[in-house]
Design a protein around this motif. Structure first.
Motif, PDB file in Angstrom:
ATOM      1  N   GLU A 105       8.947  -8.535  29.730  1.00  0.00           N
ATOM      2  CA  GLU A 105       7.898  -7.845  29.157  1.00  0.00           C
ATOM      3  C   GLU A 105       7.978  -6.512  29.772  1.00  0.00           C
ATOM      4  O   GLU A 105       7.763  -5.413  29.181  1.00  0.00           O
ATOM      5  N   GLN A 106       8.020  -6.463  31.176  1.00  0.00           N
ATOM      6  CA  GLN A 106       7.971  -5.243  31.870  1.00  0.00           C
ATOM      7  C   GLN A 106       9.346  -4.260  31.650  1.00  0.00           C
ATOM      8  O   GLN A 106       9.118  -3.001  31.498  1.00  0.00           O
ATOM      9  N   TYR A 107      10.227  -4.932  31.477  1.00  0.00           N
ATOM     10  CA  TYR A 107      11.735  -4.097  31.122  1.00  0.00           C
ATOM     11  C   TYR A 107      11.510  -3.668  29.866  1.00  0.00           C
ATOM     12  O   TYR A 107      11.835  -2.441  29.393  1.00  0.00           O
ATOM     13  N   LYS A 108      10.804  -4.363  28.647  1.00  0.00           N
ATOM     14  CA  LYS A 108      10.834  -3.891  27.288  1.00  0.00           C
ATOM     15  C   LYS A 108       9.853  -2.684  27.244  1.00  0.00           C
ATOM     16  O   LYS A 108      10.235  -1.912  26.621  1.00  0.00           O
ATOM     17  N   ASP A 109       8.518  -2.686  28.139  1.00  0.00           N
ATOM     18  CA  ASP A 109       7.834  -1.559  28.291  1.00  0.00           C
ATOM     19  C   ASP A 109       8.491  -0.635  28.979  1.00  0.00           C
ATOM     20  O   ASP A 109       8.386   0.760  28.123  1.00  0.00           O
ATOM     21  N   VAL A 110       9.117  -0.596  29.794  1.00  0.00           N
ATOM     22  CA  VAL A 110       9.749   0.678  30.645  1.00  0.00           C
ATOM     23  C   VAL A 110      10.816   1.093  29.718  1.00  0.00           C
ATOM     24  O   VAL A 110      11.059   2.251  29.481  1.00  0.00           O
ATOM     25  N   TYR A 111      11.790   0.347  29.018  1.00  0.00           N
ATOM     26  CA  TYR A 111      12.662   0.635  28.070  1.00  0.00           C
ATOM     27  C   TYR A 111      12.351   1.435  27.074  1.00  0.00           C
ATOM     28  O   TYR A 111      12.764   2.581  26.886  1.00  0.00           O
ATOM     29  N   HIS A 112      10.784   1.175  26.519  1.00  0.00           N
ATOM     30  CA  HIS A 112      10.321   1.796  25.379  1.00  0.00           C
ATOM     31  C   HIS A 112       9.882   3.093  25.932  1.00  0.00           C
ATOM     32  O   HIS A 112       9.868   4.133  25.079  1.00  0.00           O
ATOM     33  N   ALA A 113       9.315   3.410  26.784  1.00  0.00           N
ATOM     34  CA  ALA A 113       8.846   4.424  27.501  1.00  0.00           C
ATOM     35  C   ALA A 113       9.869   5.267  27.858  1.00  0.00           C
ATOM     36  O   ALA A 113       9.659   6.540  27.507  1.00  0.00           O
ATOM     37  N   TYR A 152      15.189   2.428  37.077  1.00  0.00           N
ATOM     38  CA  TYR A 152      15.204   2.563  38.755  1.00  0.00           C
ATOM     39  C   TYR A 152      14.493   3.746  39.031  1.00  0.00           C
ATOM     40  O   TYR A 152      13.371   3.727  39.947  1.00  0.00           O
ATOM     41  N   GLN A 153      15.096   5.080  38.427  1.00  0.00           N
ATOM     42  CA  GLN A 153      14.453   6.220  38.900  1.00  0.00           C
ATOM     43  C   GLN A 153      12.916   6.309  38.402  1.00  0.00           C
ATOM     44  O   GLN A 153      12.254   6.814  38.984  1.00  0.00           O
ATOM     45  N   LEU A 154      12.736   5.902  37.238  1.00  0.00           N
ATOM     46  CA  LEU A 154      11.088   5.844  36.924  1.00  0.00           C
ATOM     47  C   LEU A 154      10.337   4.959  37.694  1.00  0.00           C
ATOM     48  O   LEU A 154       9.148   5.649  37.992  1.00  0.00           O
ATOM     49  N   GLU A 155      10.693   3.899  37.887  1.00  0.00           N
ATOM     50  CA  GLU A 155       9.689   3.129  38.838  1.00  0.00           C
ATOM     51  C   GLU A 155       9.704   3.498  40.377  1.00  0.00           C
ATOM     52  O   GLU A 155       8.841   3.048  40.844  1.00  0.00           O
ATOM     53  N   SER A 156      10.662   4.141  40.601  1.00  0.00           N
ATOM     54  CA  SER A 156      10.670   4.531  42.223  1.00  0.00           C
ATOM     55  C   SER A 156       9.902   6.135  42.272  1.00  0.00           C
ATOM     56  O   SER A 156       9.915   6.667  43.273  1.00  0.00           O
ATOM     57  N   GLY A 157       9.604   6.736  41.129  1.00  0.00           N
ATOM     58  CA  GLY A 157       9.050   8.034  41.131  1.00  0.00           C
ATOM     59  C   GLY A 157      10.282   9.142  41.292  1.00  0.00           C
ATOM     60  O   GLY A 157       9.867  10.330  41.683  1.00  0.00           O
ATOM     61  N   LYS A 158      11.385   9.046  41.190  1.00  0.00           N
ATOM     62  CA  LYS A 158      12.655   9.814  41.117  1.00  0.00           C
ATOM     63  C   LYS A 158      13.391  10.293  40.109  1.00  0.00           C
ATOM     64  O   LYS A 158      14.382  10.662  39.953  1.00  0.00           O
ATOM     65  N   LEU A 159      12.596   9.979  38.889  1.00  0.00           N
ATOM     66  CA  LEU A 159      13.128  10.471  37.574  1.00  0.00           C
ATOM     67  C   LEU A 159      13.039  11.841  37.348  1.00  0.00           C
ATOM     68  O   LEU A 159      12.023  12.348  37.653  1.00  0.00           O
ATOM     69  N   PRO A 160      14.215  12.543  37.166  1.00  0.00           N
ATOM     70  CA  PRO A 160      14.404  14.083  36.965  1.00  0.00           C
ATOM     71  C   PRO A 160      13.563  14.321  35.875  1.00  0.00           C
ATOM     72  O   PRO A 160      13.299  13.686  34.790  1.00  0.00           O
TER      73      PRO A 160
END
Length: 127
Positions: free
Chosen positions: A83-91, A112-120
């Protein structure tokens, strides 16, 4: 402390024939039968011996913290992770970092970048 000569012979014979992992497989099965898996023992075992392919995925998921050491929690945690993967994928799709044609390697990188706060910043959305 006397050793069983039958067991010694069998172990030596298996090693000569090339089935070195018979005793190790039994000891791993004993470790995995516990209600709560001992992470230190699994870690030590995986460092000393090669893991049989049928148990490799489970052992590494437990060692990496993907699954908890309690067996009864595994199905619940995997359901939660899906469920967490589907939510992040959709986001990531909504903010246009990935699409349906994005390679899976890049999808995992973006997650990984989104969850670690490193998404450019997305270049398609200027300030």
């Amino acid at each position: 402390m006397t050793e069983d000569p039958q067991r010694n012979f069998r172990s030596v014979y298996y090693e000569k024939v090339g089935f070195r992992g018979v005793e190790e497989k039994k000891s791993l099965e004993i470790l995995l039968k516990d209600d709560r898996l001992d992470i230190e023992k699994l870690c030590t075992f995986s460092q000393r011996f090669p893991l049989p392919s049928m148990y490799r995925t489970l052992v590494w998921k437990v060692l990496l913290g993907i699954l908890p050491p309690h067996h009864e929690s595994h199905t619940f945690v995997m359901k939660y992770r899906r469920e967490q993967y589907k939510d992040v994928y959709h986001a990531l799709q909504v903010i246009r970092f990935i699409s349906e044609s994005t390679p899976q390697v890049e999808v995992f990188l973006r997650i990984y970048q989104l969850e670690s706060g490193k998404l450019p910043r997305n270049p398609s959305f200027p300030l």
